[in-house]
Design a protein around this motif. Structure first.
Motif, PDB file in Angstrom:
ATOM      1  N   THR A 111       0.962  -1.150  -0.050  1.00 35.02           N
ATOM      2  CA  THR A 111       0.095   0.098   0.058  1.00 35.02           C
ATOM      3  C   THR A 111       0.839   1.415  -0.199  1.00 35.02           C
ATOM      4  O   THR A 111       2.064   1.177   0.249  1.00 35.02           O
ATOM      5  CB  THR A 111      -1.044  -0.034   1.119  1.00 35.02           C
ATOM      6  OG1 THR A 111       0.063   0.083   2.558  1.00 35.02           O
ATOM      7  CG2 THR A 111      -1.796  -1.072   1.307  1.00 35.02           C
ATOM      8  N   TYR A 112       0.255   2.421  -0.055  1.00 36.48           N
ATOM      9  CA  TYR A 112       0.910   3.665  -0.150  1.00 36.48           C
ATOM     10  C   TYR A 112      -0.133   4.594   0.343  1.00 36.48           C
ATOM     11  O   TYR A 112      -1.120   4.117   0.225  1.00 36.48           O
ATOM     12  CB  TYR A 112       1.481   4.040  -1.482  1.00 36.48           C
ATOM     13  CG  TYR A 112       0.526   4.323  -2.586  1.00 36.48           C
ATOM     14  CD1 TYR A 112      -0.028   5.523  -2.912  1.00 36.48           C
ATOM     15  CD2 TYR A 112      -0.203   3.353  -3.428  1.00 36.48           C
ATOM     16  CE1 TYR A 112      -1.133   5.707  -3.901  1.00 36.48           C
ATOM     17  CE2 TYR A 112      -0.830   3.281  -4.394  1.00 36.48           C
ATOM     18  CZ  TYR A 112      -1.390   4.403  -4.529  1.00 36.48           C
ATOM     19  OH  TYR A 112      -2.478   4.734  -5.560  1.00 36.48           O
ATOM     20  N   SER A 113       0.409   5.848   0.655  1.00 36.69           N
ATOM     21  CA  SER A 113      -0.370   6.935   1.218  1.00 36.69           C
ATOM     22  C   SER A 113      -0.260   8.449   0.526  1.00 36.69           C
ATOM     23  O   SER A 113       0.607   8.393  -0.210  1.00 36.69           O
ATOM     24  CB  SER A 113      -0.271   7.011   2.693  1.00 36.69           C
ATOM     25  OG  SER A 113       1.008   7.601   2.946  1.00 36.69           O
TER      26      SER A 113
ATOM     27  N   LYS B 113      -8.928   4.617   0.794  1.00 29.96           N
ATOM     28  CA  LYS B 113      -9.492   4.570   2.206  1.00 29.96           C
ATOM     29  C   LYS B 113      -9.017   6.164   2.780  1.00 29.96           C
ATOM     30  O   LYS B 113      -8.016   6.362   3.351  1.00 29.96           O
ATOM     31  CB  LYS B 113      -8.668   3.388   2.983  1.00 29.96           C
ATOM     32  CG  LYS B 113      -9.098   2.078   2.526  1.00 29.96           C
ATOM     33  CD  LYS B 113      -8.343   1.088   3.170  1.00 29.96           C
ATOM     34  CE  LYS B 113      -8.693  -0.458   2.575  1.00 29.96           C
ATOM     35  NZ  LYS B 113      -7.923  -1.486   3.336  1.00 29.96           N
TER      36      LYS B 113
ATOM     37  N   THR C 296      -5.230   6.065   2.291  1.00 26.77           N
ATOM     38  CA  THR C 296      -4.099   5.186   1.626  1.00 26.77           C
ATOM     39  C   THR C 296      -4.984   4.423   0.733  1.00 26.77           C
ATOM     40  O   THR C 296      -6.330   4.263   0.618  1.00 26.77           O
ATOM     41  CB  THR C 296      -3.863   4.199   2.901  1.00 26.77           C
ATOM     42  OG1 THR C 296      -5.123   3.520   3.521  1.00 26.77           O
ATOM     43  CG2 THR C 296      -2.930   4.913   3.890  1.00 26.77           C
ATOM     44  N   THR C 297      -4.203   3.678  -0.031  1.00 26.67           N
ATOM     45  CA  THR C 297      -4.852   2.679  -1.021  1.00 26.67           C
ATOM     46  C   THR C 297      -3.817   1.511  -1.348  1.00 26.67           C
ATOM     47  O   THR C 297      -2.336   1.716  -1.162  1.00 26.67           O
ATOM     48  CB  THR C 297      -5.257   3.427  -2.087  1.00 26.67           C
ATOM     49  OG1 THR C 297      -6.251   2.405  -2.839  1.00 26.67           O
ATOM     50  CG2 THR C 297      -4.234   4.011  -3.070  1.00 26.67           C
ATOM     51  N   GLY C 298      -4.075   0.522  -1.996  1.00 26.12           N
ATOM     52  CA  GLY C 298      -3.092  -0.465  -2.508  1.00 26.12           C
ATOM     53  C   GLY C 298      -2.631  -0.185  -4.035  1.00 26.12           C
ATOM     54  O   GLY C 298      -3.458   0.294  -4.721  1.00 26.12           O
TER      55      GLY C 298
END
Length: 871
Positions: free
Chosen positions: A46-48, A72, A118-120
């Motif tokens: 994931t990253y933000s 998210k 955040t998301t993948g």
């Protein structure tokens, strides 16, 4: 799987009922600038991000619609008039529509929206995606058409064009790149913060970054008469690829100079980076950071003509977009056709000027024929199609947009004159630089520059209606009669709407030429005097139409075929096959033409009908007919290959032309895979064995695809077990692509299942996985098993496709040819359309192609069998 698809459909239906915008966002809120702050470690799942959007709000509102998909969001706020208020963020449609709700209305005026989320990472090329290459992880972006919303919340429409200021925080051991030049870095623990200059105004779909331990090589594109200052140019790729960058670094400056000269406008951004990815399919014109599939810009010194040709065309296409698409951007997806049609046309034009010896001009015509095959189906779409919903957008990126559009642009360039057309393009770019424009704006610019009031209405007859014009020609000593209608092959049911085109028609008889704009159903021209008896109704293949002749007319062209100019010969072959597919010309005439054309100097003219015969073999010939088919292919193409010579280790002999080398590369698969010439196959297998034993010089890259396919067919599981470890360890992008697709040539059931499992493992990149499965689906011996396998693993397979190309999975079903297959494909694909995000048009067209094959087999099967029986 089917329950998921149903839930998506029900969600979209509910969204419509609630007034959720599934197409354009409501007017009233317009972004003016973005600040993207991303923390990206490709080694993590994931990253933000922190996104700030400055916007203008036209009237007080408690709700703002925008876009976000799979984000998210931990917090969302709006700051207006010095007051910050919290917002509730929710994604309200599976296409990526999101909404912000406020407890009290925001005032009209300027507002700043802020999001933390955040998301993948994605695995296929969509949004911010990642892949492991060797021991290292990398990330790239592919936003077009609707995937910027996967990386950051925003107003994900082409009509919103603003500056973007990007900051990327990444592990200190890796590098980060973006659209604009880097302005500075600073440490942050084990991470480094990379700051980039604000971009020129861009739509969201052109925003791009890359993160990873890249190899980077640079050059300077010198100043010229148009651009007064040097331009920084870099090639960026995964670790170890620097030795394959030399061709791109040397040749790209030449292409940029050609484009600048044509546009009479300097390259419009501060720097130019090309970044390569093994996951990307094709290329993407991100402003200042163009993304390419590895094989397009990473070339060995012995790159085959086909790879050089593709390099030139695609680099020119994507570079042309920096002006036409990036500098000037469509206001909405309805006009995306003009972006791609123009860039496809300009890519062919500029790259042909760069290397005319590679046969790029003939390739442009061959692509137009491919578009005609799609455009002749009953269920189609015009080049310019109104797009109202998100799920219609992916269908706009097809052969109609790219290839029919390019041929239409080319035809009307000839109609108004190349210099007038060029002046119109320059006027358009000057008027709308860093802004948005519609197709109507472009038409107006070209019409104004050309001073030709007939241009726009004539052009619209091709952009605004479906179908391929057919010109039926009666050639007599007293006159030439032309009659236009819609071309309809057997098995295709079209609508009953009358169509009338304004068709620029050019006819030739040797050196004699005549031209007219055919705007009426029929027209009569004076007899054309020329140096040969044969009349060519589409001289130079310049027009987007097919023609039909009587038997005497076809016979005269067959007699002239060995010496016809290349594009004339190609247009003749395509129209004759089309006449056969429509139930007019007979198969014996087709075969005589194939024999006559096999000796034509133009590579694509020589093999065009051979490739059509291969299509029959792959879909409708019976096992009993295959031996005769192979004898025919040997008769047509083995003598030509023998004449020019074949050595597996030598792609181009000393002193040999690029044209001859390209012809050899095109003839080899017809001789080795279709004729199954035993001597040539033995040569190839011996060379492949030496290649796998560690001697790469034994088999030239131009012949590896065919050689590996032969070895897979002959060696089966045993050979695949030798090839596989070499494939997965290789860092050569071209070899990996060639070997992956060769695996799909396997012919025994047990090994087909083995290859399917290999394809779905982690040793291949996602793009290589789709290459294996596409090759299996095109293989009659593996088609049924592959369709069943893909249907069972649909979601996993789909995720391997780039987002913009997901409907391409429907093409796996194209090779079927029985009535029952139409219903079977409907049952297999229809429940999965929601997973694809569209594809209804592609499904309908696949069913039509099956019906077309069924009808041709019923009408011409006995005729084909009778001709085959003579060999």
């Amino acid at each position: 799987m089917r329950l998921f698809a149903l839930s998506v459909l029900l969600a979209s239906t509910a969204a419509l009922a609630e007034g959720i915008p599934l197409g354009k966002l409501p007017a009233g809120v317009a972004p003016t600038a973005y600040r993207l702050d991303l923390t990206v470690d490709p080694a993590q799942p994931t990253y933000s991000g922190h996104t700030e959007i400055d916007a203008d709000v036209a009237a007080p509102t408690s709700r703002i619609y925008l876009h976000g998909l799979g984000l998210k969001v931990a917090s969302a706020t709006a700051t207006a008039g010095g007051r910050t208020v919290a917002a509730r963020y929710s994604e309200v449609d599976p296409s990526g529509v999101a909404q912000l709700d406020f407890a009290a209305p925001l005032p009209a005026g300027k507002v700043t929206l802020k999001f933390d989320y955040t998301t993948g990472f994605r695995t296929g090329a969509e949004g911010l995606f990642r892949a492991k290459v060797g021991e290292d992880w990398y990330a790239w972006t592919q936003m077009e058409p609707l995937d910027a919303r996967r990386m950051f919340p925003g107003f994900d429409e082409p009509g919103f064009k603003t500056p973007f200021t990007v900051t990327v925080t990444a592990p200190s051991a890796v590098k980060a790149v973006a659209n604009a030049p880097e302005t500075g870095t600073s440490p942050k623990g084990a991470m480094t913060v990379h700051r980039f200059a604000p971009t020129k105004p861009l739509p969201t779909y052109l925003v791009a970054i890359g993160v990873g331990p890249f190899d980077i090589a640079g050059a300077t594109i010198p100043a010229n008469a148009v651009r007064k200052t040097p331009l920084d140019f870099r090639v960026i790729a995964t670790k170890g690829q620097a030795p394959r960058m030399a061709t791109t670094l040397t040749e790209t400056p030449k292409i940029i100079a050609i484009l600048e000269d044509y546009f009479q406008s300097p390259y419009p951004y501060e720097k130019l980076d090309f970044i390569a990815s093994p996951v990307q399919g094709g290329a993407m014109e991100n402003a200042g950071l163009i993304l390419y599939q590895d094989t397009l810009i990473l070339l060995d010194p012995a790159a085959p003509p086909s790879q050089l040709r593709r390099f030139g065309v695609v680099v020119a296409h994507e570079s042309a977009h920096q002006w036409f698409g990036d500098l000037v951007t469509p206001t909405w997806w309805t006009d995306i056709w003009l972006n791609e049609s123009f860039a496809e046309w300009m890519g062919n034009k500029a790259s042909n000027r760069w290397r005319p010896d590679l046969g790029i001009a003939a390739g442009e015509l061959d692509e137009a024929f491919s578009a005609m095959n799609t455009d002749s189906l009953g269920r189609g779409r015009p080049i310019r199609q109104t797009i109202d919903r998100n799920d219609q957008v992916i269908s706009a990126f097809d052969s109609i947009t790219y290839l029919k559009g390019a041929q239409t642009v080319s035809m009307f360039e000839a109609f108004v004159g190349p210099e007038n057309f060029r002046k119109g393009v320059q006027l358009h770019l000057d008027r709308y630089a860093y802004k948005n424009a519609t197709a109507e704006d472009f038409f107006a610019s070209v019409g104004e520059a050309a001073g030709n009031p007939d241009l726009v209405p004539a052009l619209r007859t091709f952009t605004d209606q479906t179908g391929v014009p057919l010109i039926t020609v009666a050639d007599t000593p007293k006159a030439i009669t032309l009659a236009q209608s819609r071309y309809v092959p057997l098995g295709v049911a079209t609508d009953k709407m009358a169509r009338l085109w304004s068709i620029p028609v050019t006819l030739s008889r040797g050196e004699g030429r005549a031209a007219t704009l055919l705007t009426t159903p029929t027209a009569t021209l004076p007899p054309l005097i020329g140096t040969t008896p044969a009349l060519m109704p589409n001289a130079d293949g310049a027009g987007y139409y097919r023609f039909s002749l009587d038997q005497a007319g076809w016979d005269r062209l067959i007699a002239a075929a060995p010496t016809l100019p290349g594009r004339d010969a190609m247009a003749f072959a395509d129209s004759l096959w089309a006449d056969f597919a429509a139930g007019r010309a007979d198969f014996a005439t087709v075969m005589r033409a194939a024999e006559a054309l096999a000796g034509n100097p133009e590579r694509l003219a020589a093999v065009l009908l051979g490739n059509k015969l291969y299509g029959l073999r792959a879909t409708m010939l019976t096992p009993a007919e295959i031996p005769a088919y192979r004898r025919i292919m040997a008769r047509l193409y083995t003598p030509r290959l023998t004449t020019i010579g074949f050595d597996p280790a030598v792609a181009m002999a000393p002193g040999e032309s690029a044209e001859t080398a390209a012809l050899r590369e095109s003839l080899l698969p017809l001789v080795a895979l279709e004729a199954r010439d035993p001597a040539v196959r033995k040569q190839l297998v011996t060379a492949v064995d030496a290649l796998l034993a560690g001697n790469p010089a034994a088999l030239a890259p131009a012949f590896r695809s065919t050689g590996l396919a032969v070895a897979v067919q002959d060696g089966g599981r045993g050979f695949i077990d030798r090839l596989w470890p070499v494939l997965v360890k290789s860092a050569d992008p071209l070899f990996r692509t060639q070997a992956s697709r060769a695996l799909g040539r396997v012919e025994d059931a047990a090994t087909i299942a083995h290859v399917q499992q290999l394809a779905m493992g982690d040793d291949l990149q996602s793009l290589e996985r789709t290459g294996v499965l596409s090759s299996l689906a095109a293989n009659p011996a593996a088609r049924d098993a592959t369709v069943a396998f893909v249907s069972k693993n649909f979601t996993r397979v789909v995720e391997s496709f780039p987002g913009f190309a997901r409907a391409g999975i429907i093409g796996f079903y194209n090779g079927y040819c029985t009535p029952a297959d139409v219903d079977r494909v409907e049952a297999l694909v229809r429940p999965n359309l929601a997973i694809l995000g569209g594809g209804d048009l592609e499904l309908s067209q696949t069913k039509e192609r099956i019906g077309q094959c069924v009808a041709l087999k019923a009408a011409r099967g006995s005729q084909i069998a009778a001709v085959l029986a003579k060999y």
